[in-house]
Design a protein around this motif. Structure first.
Motif, PDB file in Angstrom:
ATOM      1  N   ALA A  72       0.827  -1.200   0.000  1.00 50.04           N
ATOM      2  CA  ALA A  72       0.000   0.000   0.000  1.00 50.04           C
ATOM      3  C   ALA A  72       0.865   1.255   0.000  1.00 50.04           C
ATOM      4  N   THR A  73       1.976   1.215   0.712  1.00 52.20           N
ATOM      5  CA  THR A  73       2.885   2.347   0.751  1.00 52.20           C
ATOM      6  C   THR A  73       3.489   2.603  -0.624  1.00 52.20           C
ATOM      7  N   MET A  74       3.947   1.535  -1.279  1.00 49.49           N
ATOM      8  CA  MET A  74       4.556   1.699  -2.598  1.00 49.49           C
ATOM      9  C   MET A  74       3.574   2.318  -3.583  1.00 49.49           C
ATOM     10  N   GLU A  75       2.316   1.922  -3.493  1.00 46.17           N
ATOM     11  CA  GLU A  75       1.317   2.508  -4.387  1.00 46.17           C
ATOM     12  C   GLU A  75       1.044   3.958  -4.021  1.00 46.17           C
ATOM     13  N   ARG A  76       1.026   4.252  -2.729  1.00 44.63           N
ATOM     14  CA  ARG A  76       0.737   5.624  -2.290  1.00 44.63           C
ATOM     15  C   ARG A  76       1.826   6.589  -2.734  1.00 44.63           C
ATOM     16  N   ILE A  77       3.086   6.209  -2.642  1.00 41.02           N
ATOM     17  CA  ILE A  77       4.175   7.115  -2.997  1.00 41.02           C
ATOM     18  C   ILE A  77       4.549   7.019  -4.469  1.00 41.02           C
ATOM     19  N   GLY A  78       3.925   6.107  -5.201  1.00 38.80           N
ATOM     20  CA  GLY A  78       4.222   5.966  -6.622  1.00 38.80           C
ATOM     21  C   GLY A  78       5.558   5.313  -6.895  1.00 38.80           C
ATOM     22  N   ALA A  79       5.955   4.342  -6.079  1.00 41.23           N
ATOM     23  CA  ALA A  79       7.239   3.658  -6.276  1.00 41.23           C
ATOM     24  C   ALA A  79       7.203   2.843  -7.566  1.00 41.23           C
ATOM     25  N   ARG A  80       8.143   3.119  -8.457  1.00 40.90           N
ATOM     26  CA  ARG A  80       8.206   2.385  -9.725  1.00 40.90           C
ATOM     27  C   ARG A  80       9.093   1.162  -9.646  1.00 40.90           C
ATOM     28  N   ASN A  81      10.019   1.161  -8.704  1.00 40.14           N
ATOM     29  CA  ASN A  81      10.892   0.014  -8.500  1.00 40.14           C
ATOM     30  C   ASN A  81      11.220  -0.081  -7.023  1.00 40.14           C
ATOM     31  N   PHE A  82      11.933  -1.142  -6.628  1.00 39.87           N
ATOM     32  CA  PHE A  82      12.154  -1.320  -5.191  1.00 39.87           C
ATOM     33  C   PHE A  82      13.126  -0.292  -4.620  1.00 39.87           C
ATOM     34  N   GLN A  83      13.917   0.392  -5.472  1.00 40.89           N
ATOM     35  CA  GLN A  83      14.763   1.453  -4.943  1.00 40.89           C
ATOM     36  C   GLN A  83      13.946   2.679  -4.564  1.00 40.89           C
ATOM     37  N   ASP A  84      12.889   2.976  -5.327  1.00 44.35           N
ATOM     38  CA  ASP A  84      11.992   4.063  -4.919  1.00 44.35           C
ATOM     39  C   ASP A  84      11.406   3.773  -3.542  1.00 44.35           C
ATOM     40  N   ALA A  85      11.033   2.514  -3.302  1.00 42.28           N
ATOM     41  CA  ALA A  85      10.498   2.134  -1.998  1.00 42.28           C
ATOM     42  C   ALA A  85      11.566   2.253  -0.918  1.00 42.28           C
ATOM     43  N   ALA A  86      12.794   1.840  -1.227  1.00 39.68           N
ATOM     44  CA  ALA A  86      13.882   1.930  -0.243  1.00 39.68           C
ATOM     45  C   ALA A  86      14.161   3.382   0.130  1.00 39.68           C
ATOM     46  N   ASN A  87      14.092   4.294  -0.832  1.00 45.67           N
ATOM     47  CA  ASN A  87      14.352   5.707  -0.557  1.00 45.67           C
ATOM     48  C   ASN A  87      13.270   6.350   0.298  1.00 45.67           C
ATOM     49  N   ALA A  88      12.142   5.670   0.462  1.00 48.87           N
ATOM     50  CA  ALA A  88      11.098   6.173   1.356  1.00 48.87           C
ATOM     51  C   ALA A  88      11.397   5.857   2.813  1.00 48.87           C
ATOM     52  N   LEU A  89      12.402   5.037   3.080  1.00 51.24           N
ATOM     53  CA  LEU A  89      12.728   4.626   4.440  1.00 51.24           C
ATOM     54  C   LEU A  89      13.736   5.591   5.053  1.00 51.24           C
ATOM     55  N   PRO A  90      13.728   5.759   6.364  1.00 47.90           N
ATOM     56  CA  PRO A  90      14.558   6.800   6.993  1.00 47.90           C
ATOM     57  C   PRO A  90      16.046   6.560   6.803  1.00 47.90           C
TER      58      PRO A  90
END
Length: 717
Positions: A72-90
């Motif tokens: 749900a987080t990846m969809e909310r922030i528009g993560a296109r790949n797993f690095q986009d998701a990683a960059n959302a972490l502190p």
């Protein structure tokens, strides 16, 4: 603090509790886009997690900094790949410059010092961590600090775990996504989860996810095509026995890959580029990067009793990567021409086979809960490379007016492919973990792991061969005290063991022949809390990490190395999510870092120079993320986001750096009906020119994406 990061803080509000973490899900929260389901209801620190422990502790029970970006987080922030998701972490700053694969800086460390795992398996090679499109991934998990006790050697800075979707019993669904963005970027994806049969006897559930992405790229002549497939079959064979078969396949091709933009002379202080050549590509016309990877996992779960469970995981990985590029570029002294050099052709063949056996038991000791995990892990990691490189100057060209030429125009690059180096690493590990309740509110969490590493390397050109063996004992001990039902405090001490050369998969004989394992240790304290009747949640972590015994230049021999280095990193990480109103959610994180070498020598022009007190390259002192989401109406949602990354040094002397940057974004989402969602997302709103990475050896910016608009249609049934 710069104006930009101050602006971020003002956007969130004066209260530190407004710094948020929906998009990083504290540690595994999801946030609904519907106003009828207030986002704060999902911000729980009491959900069992697989990251950070083999006991599936909740974030509140675990004495460690754990963050999770779920689906749900990846969809909310528009993560296109797993690095986009990683960059959302502190505290995480990830990028993917060619040749590095997946490059991550975290807690003052980078490269192989931050482990990147796929479903808990470490491939021990950065080139294998190229960012894969997000569709097939369920979540990205982050464990801060030394974590060899959980994932084996390495991980002095922390561990990132990329977890793919698996078949499940919970729901049947079909979903699809179509997307289009600037630079003719196209996405098509489909996925489903289904029960295959009904009634008594064995039950079977299947899941299939597939995505394909194509793009002309924001750099001239750079084109990319990628396809991802994940299939899994879950079989409940009896009330006690279940089995999951999981297969993943990735194929990626990038034409004329972008290797960076050369910086202008003089190369000192703040580095500059010619913005008129922002999108120029100095690679050859037929430059190429290709990747083909296959994963197979067989997971068997057997419930021995109500409190005891056995799990066996067999895993197989096969990957092949091909490079064919002209990689290095530099301006002439007067900045009128660009010299192109560094021709490189390489193939990597890597295979990993392993098996992990785990036994978990929920018991008691002295009348208190005592949970245990025991395990045995064995794997063989083999890689052979086929290198051909020529560092000589190829030509000098005038920016904006040149023919890129072709790879075989470079003298010597038509030579037949031949083996360069082969490595084989056999690792056998035993591990144990325990959570012992000491009182109703105080618990001790401890872990211990022993690794035996057999390594051999053959350098085929010279015929040299070396065998080495190492033994490592790592662990952690932590206390968790629940002050009340909403607030818990923790402290922990953890250690790590690091292979010489950073990673054995690509290590040469010179890098390992006389070296022992490096070490790391961390002391961390922190807090985790819910507040305002569950409307918000927050985590706070403060840490100190010391890394020792990595190779440095011998002070008595500028051409030799010794193992004597030391680096210290200290920092604070804060993350939170807060439902300001039932419609408005603020979420984000911020990290402050101080990292420096205590003992590090570098050879410069044959002279040994101490870099004591200097900061490692490509490591930002501060990072911050912010997301604001507003449910305008039941079918409409608006959002804004910002990301700040402070300046980073481009050399060990800290005399060159690239500037900080802040990226802003906007999105709008509309539910056309109960099954169909239409969204528009604007990235890099101000068209910021920024470097996601700076190549230290060739001093080239790896520029980030300019302003772009993305449209997507998402359907769920």
């Amino acid at each position: 603090m710069s104006i930009r990061i101050a602006t971020l803080a003002l956007l969130v509000g004066s209260s530190p509790l407004a710094w948020a973490q929906d998009a990083l899900t504290l540690p595994d929260s999801t946030v609904s886009a519907k106003a009828s389901e207030p986002p704060a209801t999902a911000l729980s620190l009491d959900r069992p997690l697989e990251s950070g422990s083999r006991l599936k502790l909740t974030a509140r029970e675990n004495p460690a900094s754990i963050s999770v970006a779920d689906r749900a987080t990846m969809e909310r922030i528009g993560a296109r790949n797993f690095q986009d998701a990683a960059n959302a972490l502190p505290g995480v700053n990830a990028s993917a410059p060619p040749g590095w694969g997946g490059y991550v800086a975290y807690r003052g460390f980078n490269g192989a010092q931050v482990s990147q795992l796929f479903n808990g398996v470490n491939l021990h090679y950065g080139g294998s961590a190229r960012p894969v499109d997000a569709w097939i991934y369920d979540r990205v998990e982050l464990l801060g600090g030394p974590s060899s006790f959980l994932n084996g050697s390495g991980a002095v800075g922390g561990s990132l775990n990329f977890v793919t979707k698996l078949a499940n019993r919970d729901e049947e669904h079909l979903e699809a996504r179509l997307g289009y963005a600037r630079y003719d970027t196209r996405e098509a994806a489909i996925g489903f989860n289904r029960a295959l049969n009904q009634g008594p006897g064995p039950r079977h559930y299947a899941r299939l996810d597939f995505s394909r992405n194509d793009s002309n790229g924001y750099i001239d002549r750079q084109e990319r095509t990628a396809g991802n497939l994940a299939f899994s079959l879950l079989s409940d064979l009896s009330e006690r026995l279940s089995h999951t078969l999981a297969i993943e396949y990735l194929e990626e091709q990038e034409d004329s890959p972008y290797w960076g933009t050369p910086v202008l002379n003089p190369q000192q202080g703040r580095l500059r580029i010619d913005r008129h050549q922002r999108f120029s590509n100095y690679n050859v016309e037929d430059g190429r990067y290709e990747q083909r990877t296959r994963w197979l996992r067989s997971i068997t779960d057997y419930r021995l009793g109500e409190r005891t469970q056995l799990r066996n995981t067999f895993y197989h990985y096969d990957g092949q990567r091909d490079y064919r590029n002209l990689e290095r570029y530099r301006y002439s002294t007067d900045n009128t021409t660009v010299e192109r050099l560094g021709a490189y052709r390489q193939r990597h063949d890597q295979e990993v086979n392993g098996n992990r056996l785990e036994l978990t038991h929920a018991g008691t000791f002295l009348g208190r809960a005592s949970d245990w995990a025991f395990g045995l892990d064995y794997n063989r990691n083999s890689q052979t490379n086929y290198p051909l490189s020529i560092s000589a100057l190829f030509d000098s060209v005038t920016p904006g007016r040149f023919e890129p030429d072709r790879f075989l125009d470079i003298p010597g690059m038509a030579a037949p492919r031949s083996k360069g180096r082969s490595t084989r690493t056999d690792t056998t590990a035993l591990f144990v973990e325990n959570r012992q309740a000491l009182s109703e509110r105080l618990a001790l969490v401890s872990a211990l792991r022993y690794d035996h590493i057999d390594f051999d390397v053959t350098e085929h050109a010279s015929g040299n061969h070396l065998e080495r063996r190492w033994d490592a004992l790592t662990g952690r001990a932590g206390l968790v005290y629940e002050l009340n039902d909403s607030l818990s405090l923790y402290s922990q001490y953890s250690t790590s063991a690091e292979p010489p050369g950073g990673t054995l998969t690509s290590a040469s004989i010179a890098q390992v022949s006389d070296f022992k394992l490096g070490t790391g240790r961390q002391l961390e304290i922190g807090a985790k809390l819910d507040f305002l009747d569950g409307r918000g949640a927050a985590t706070l972590a403060a840490y100190r990490i010391v890394r020792k015994d990595f190779p440095v230049t011998d002070p008595n021999n500028a051409n030799g190395t010794i193992q004597a280095g030391q680096q210290t990193s200290e920092g604070i990480e804060l993350a939170s999510s807060f439902a300001i109103t039932p419609q408005l959610l603020a979420s984000g994180n911020i990290a402050w870092l101080k990292a420096e070498y205590d003992d590090f020598n570098e050879s410069v022009g044959g002279v040994v120079i101490s870099r004591k007190g200097k900061m490692p390259v490509n490591v930002p002192k501060r990072t911050a993320n912010l997301w604001l989401t507003y449910d305008l109406a039941p079918a409409w949602q608006l959002g804004a986001d910002a990301r700040y990354v402070s300046s980073v040094y481009a050399n060990n002397a800290n005399t060159m750096w690239v500037p900080a940057y802040t990226l802003y974004g906007l999105f709008v989402r509309h539910d056309l009906d109960e099954h169909t969602e239409l969204s528009a997302r604007l990235r890099n709103l101000t068209d910021e020119v920024y470097a996601r990475f700076i190549h230290q050896s060739n001093t080239q910016y790896y520029l980030g994406e300019p302003r772009s608009l993305e449209l997507a249609l998402h359907m769920r049934f």
